[in-house]
Scaffold this active site. Structure first.
Site, PDB file in Angstrom:
ATOM      1  N   HIS A 198     -18.243  -4.788  19.955  1.00 32.61           N
ATOM      2  CA  HIS A 198     -19.645  -4.486  19.630  1.00 32.61           C
ATOM      3  C   HIS A 198     -20.507  -4.585  20.876  1.00 32.61           C
ATOM      4  CE1 HIS A 198     -19.104  -4.410  15.338  1.00 32.61           C
ATOM      5  NE2 HIS A 198     -18.396  -5.512  15.422  1.00 32.61           N
ATOM      6  N   GLU A 444      -8.831  20.228  15.295  1.00 32.73           N
ATOM      7  CA  GLU A 444      -8.212  19.167  16.108  1.00 32.73           C
ATOM      8  C   GLU A 444      -6.709  19.066  15.903  1.00 32.73           C
ATOM      9  OE1 GLU A 444     -10.735  15.716  15.591  1.00 32.73           O
ATOM     10  OE2 GLU A 444     -10.768  15.933  13.440  1.00 32.73           O
ATOM     11  N   ASP A 468      -8.629  14.928  19.857  1.00 27.68           N
ATOM     12  CA  ASP A 468      -7.438  14.909  19.004  1.00 27.68           C
ATOM     13  C   ASP A 468      -6.571  16.131  19.230  1.00 27.68           C
ATOM     14  OD1 ASP A 468      -7.280  12.513  17.482  1.00 27.68           O
ATOM     15  OD2 ASP A 468      -9.161  13.107  16.541  1.00 27.68           O
ATOM     16  N   CYS A 515     -16.900  19.630  20.530  1.00 26.93           N
ATOM     17  CA  CYS A 515     -17.537  18.306  20.473  1.00 26.93           C
ATOM     18  C   CYS A 515     -16.650  17.188  21.012  1.00 26.93           C
ATOM     19  CB  CYS A 515     -17.974  17.986  19.045  1.00 26.93           C
ATOM     20  SG  CYS A 515     -16.601  17.845  17.896  1.00 26.93           S
TER      21      CYS A 515
HETATM   22  C1  PEP Z   1     -12.269  14.817  18.800  1.00 25.14           C
HETATM   23  O1  PEP Z   1     -11.182  14.524  18.292  1.00 25.14           O
HETATM   24  O2  PEP Z   1     -12.382  15.513  19.822  1.00 25.14           O
HETATM   25  C2  PEP Z   1     -13.529  14.317  18.209  1.00 25.14           C
HETATM   26  C3  PEP Z   1     -14.696  14.720  18.639  1.00 25.14           C
HETATM   27  O3  PEP Z   1     -13.419  13.385  17.240  1.00 25.14           O
HETATM   28  P1  PEP Z   1     -13.115  11.832  17.515  1.00 25.14           P
HETATM   29  O4  PEP Z   1     -13.154  11.610  19.002  1.00 25.14           O
HETATM   30  O5  PEP Z   1     -14.149  11.082  16.780  1.00 25.14           O
HETATM   31  O6  PEP Z   1     -11.738  11.682  16.941  1.00 25.14           O
HETATM   32 MG    MG Z   2     -11.096  13.651  16.341  1.00 23.42          MG
END
Ligand code: PEP
Ligand code: MG
Length: 588
Positions: A198, A444, A468, A515
């Protein structure tokens, strides 16, 4: 003069801080150990009871006195600490130890904590293992109450001149960190804790240079030592020579100047040299993060990782935030974004994120297990509760729904079925929501890339989660340091999958954003632009750096160069070509 030396730890944020060490001693280590005479046992029990009462009151007071801008997870964390206090490990066991072994209250408490700590150390899940820190923080509070020690903030240092300070703490709690938000506290150095703790989340959120993970070497730092915290490299330099200090001050000044220069881009539109508009969105974990998103003038939230609202909870499904609590969080994000879209991803639980305790021991490959959408589809109550909360928030602004880790068309069909069911329930209860809310999927899993029509025929938009996608395409556990060197975003297979997704989505007329962490890396911005990405979602702190790259890029020049990179088959060749592309001068 003291000799300089450096300590290596884990960089949990960025930047450089320079100041004097303000060491918060580990009260637990200095605790007195003695046997209580038979006739003194009840008095010792009373002493511990009084301390527990005062900590309970202290936590309640801290909770009500939290500043308005305090991250919401702090309130939740203090609730967790209050709960821990009522658990038998504090409310019963130490009393038994005083009575049976005649240990003094502090010793009894530490004996109990040591036993609990050993149990926590054997937990495989890194997130849960780090929750040991919560136990220790509560114990620390009780010991302070027993001994009358308070963590005092220095008002001034030395001769009365204000000196920049670096907090050095064996186990600083996030609540304590808030106390150290005065302007003269410039950095944090801590013993235990990694990226998931945290305190690390708060350090990043408040943009304070912090290096953690120095448990063994922390005692080498003395009160008032000069320190350089290099949170870019994860290094702490103790008693630097004037020359090293000078070099770091120059580097620090350079970073501050670059930050000021970048801030001038805030109001500028995000447009390439050839006039193409690029949408810049932000990734957030908590609704309050939207303040930084708005400060950086992003076009919206491209990824709200809703699972962070759930990860603050212990106690499994019964302790997940209920519909009202989730609704409030989503509505707050929507309100803070003032009309800009907010894409809320449904619960992406599992793998390196919190798993219900019953599953932890059973699963060999959690990243391939009942994670994300797979979890939600088998926990209808959890899923419907979240969907209702998200839909209700959509009455207050533009909200989009994003489904994580989709692999099968049938998963999308089932999820859409749940969304319809949530809408029906809300209609019958008279709740307002956006009837035509857009629903999209994260890309992903490689199978989703290779079978894109399965998704584009069912959904409104796509968002590529490269973190991912790389993990699953290259078969590399993204949290395993042993294979981290093989985790390469520039592997030709990864680039081919990005191209396939963008091309197919374009043909199908479906918007696609990116993202994952690749979107935050300004050295890859031109590559992604050349691949056809027009929407980027990233950590808010990176937005202006990426915008700067966009402003200096010409798609007419970039596109053929990226086409050529796509024909390369060697990782090293690709890396060099991407570096050249990043460094190339482009102007009108
Ligand atoms: C990703 O997998 O790129 C993603 C944005 O999700 P997270 O990092 O939360 O798994
Ligand atoms: Mg992800």
């Amino acid at each position: 003069m003291k000799s300089p030396f450096s300590l290596s730890g884990i960089a949990v944020s960025q930047g450089i801080a320079i100041g004097r060490a303000y060491v918060i001693t580990n009260t637990a280590m200095e605790t007195l150990h003695y046997l209580v005479p038979e006739e003194g046992i009840e008095a010792e029990v009373g002493r511990l009871e009084t301390a527990l009462t005062s900590v309970r009151e202290e936590l309640a007071l801290l909770r009500t006195a939290l500043p308005e801008d305090a991250p919401a997870e702090l309130g939740a964390l203090m609730e967790v600490h209050a709960m821990i206090l009522t658990d038998e490990m504090f409310s019963k066991e130490p009393f038994n130890i005083i009575r049976s072994r005649r240990y003094n209250a502090e010793w009894a408490l530490m004996t109990q904590i040591e036993e609990m700590s050993a149990k926590f150390d054997s937990i495989a899940d890194p997130y849960l293992r780090e929750r040991k820190a919560d136990l220790e923080q509560v114990a620390e509070r009780i010991i302070k109450a027993l001994t009358g020690v308070k963590v005092e903030k220095p008002v001034s240092v030395g001769s009365g001149d204000q000196v920049d300070l670096i907090v050095v703490a064996y186990n600083v709690s996030p609540a304590d960190m808030l106390q150290f938000r005065e302007p003269f506290f410039k950095g944090f150095v801590s013993g235990p804790g990694g990226q998931n703790s945290h305190a690390a989340i708060i350090a990043r959120g408040t943009d304070v240079p912090a290096v953690f993970g120095l448990s063994e070497t922390l005692p080498l730092i003395r009160q008032n030592d000069w320190l350089i915290v290099d949170a870019d490299m994860g290094v702490v330099i103790v008693n630097p020579t004037p020359l090293i200090l000078e070099q770091y001050r120059t580097k620090q000044a350079g970073q501050q100047k670059a930050k000021r220069r970048l801030s001038r881009l805030r109001k500028m539109a995000s447009v390439t040299l050839d006039g193409t508009i690029i949408e810049l969105l932000a990734n957030i974990e908590f609704p309050e993060d939207c303040r930084t998103v708005v400060d950086n003038n992003a076009d919206g939230v491209g990824l709200f990782r809703s699972e962070f609202l759930f990860m603050e909870r212990s106690g499994g499904i019964s302790r997940f935030p209920d519909e009202e609590e989730q609704f409030e969080a989503y509505r707050q994000a929507v309100a803070l974004m003032e009309g800009r879209p907010v894409t809320i991803r449904t619960l992406d639980i599992g793998a390196d994120k919190l798993l219900p305790s019953s599953e932890k021991t059973r699963i060999l490959n959690p990243a391939l297990g009942r994670r994300a959408i797979r979890y939600c589809l088998t926990e209808p109550d959890v899923f419907l509760t979240q969907l209702r909360a998200i839909l209700r928030a959509s009455a207050f602004g533009t909200v989009k729904l994003l489904l994580p880790m989709v692999t099968h068309g049938s998963e999308v069909d089932q999820a859409l079925g749940f969304i319809e069911e949530a809408k029906t329930q809300l209609r019958s209860q008279g709740h307002l929501f956006d009837e035509s809310i857009q629903v999209g999927a994260m890309i992903e899993v490689p199978a989703a890339v290779l079978a894109l029509p399965m998704l584009t025929s069912r959904l409104d938009f796509l968002s590529i989660g490269t973190n991912d996608l790389i993990q699953y395409a290259l078969a590399i556990d993204r949290v395993d340091p042993e294979v981290a060197h093989l985790y390469n975003p520039l592997h030709p297979a990864v680039l081919t999958m990005l191209r396939m997704t963008v091309d197919y989505a374009g043909k199908a007329g479906i918007p696609v954003s990116i993202c994952g962490e690749m979107a935050s890396d300004h050295q890859l911005t031109r590559l992604l632009l050349g691949l056809g990405i027009r929407q980027f979602s990233m950590h808010p702190g990176q937005l202006l750096k990426v915008k700067q790259e966009i402003l200096l890029s010409d798609l007419a020049i970039l596109t053929p160069k990226v086409d050529r990179i796509l024909t390369l088959s060697e990782e090293k060749e690709i890396e060099m070509a991407v570096q050249d592309l990043h460094q190339e001068e482009m102007s009108i």
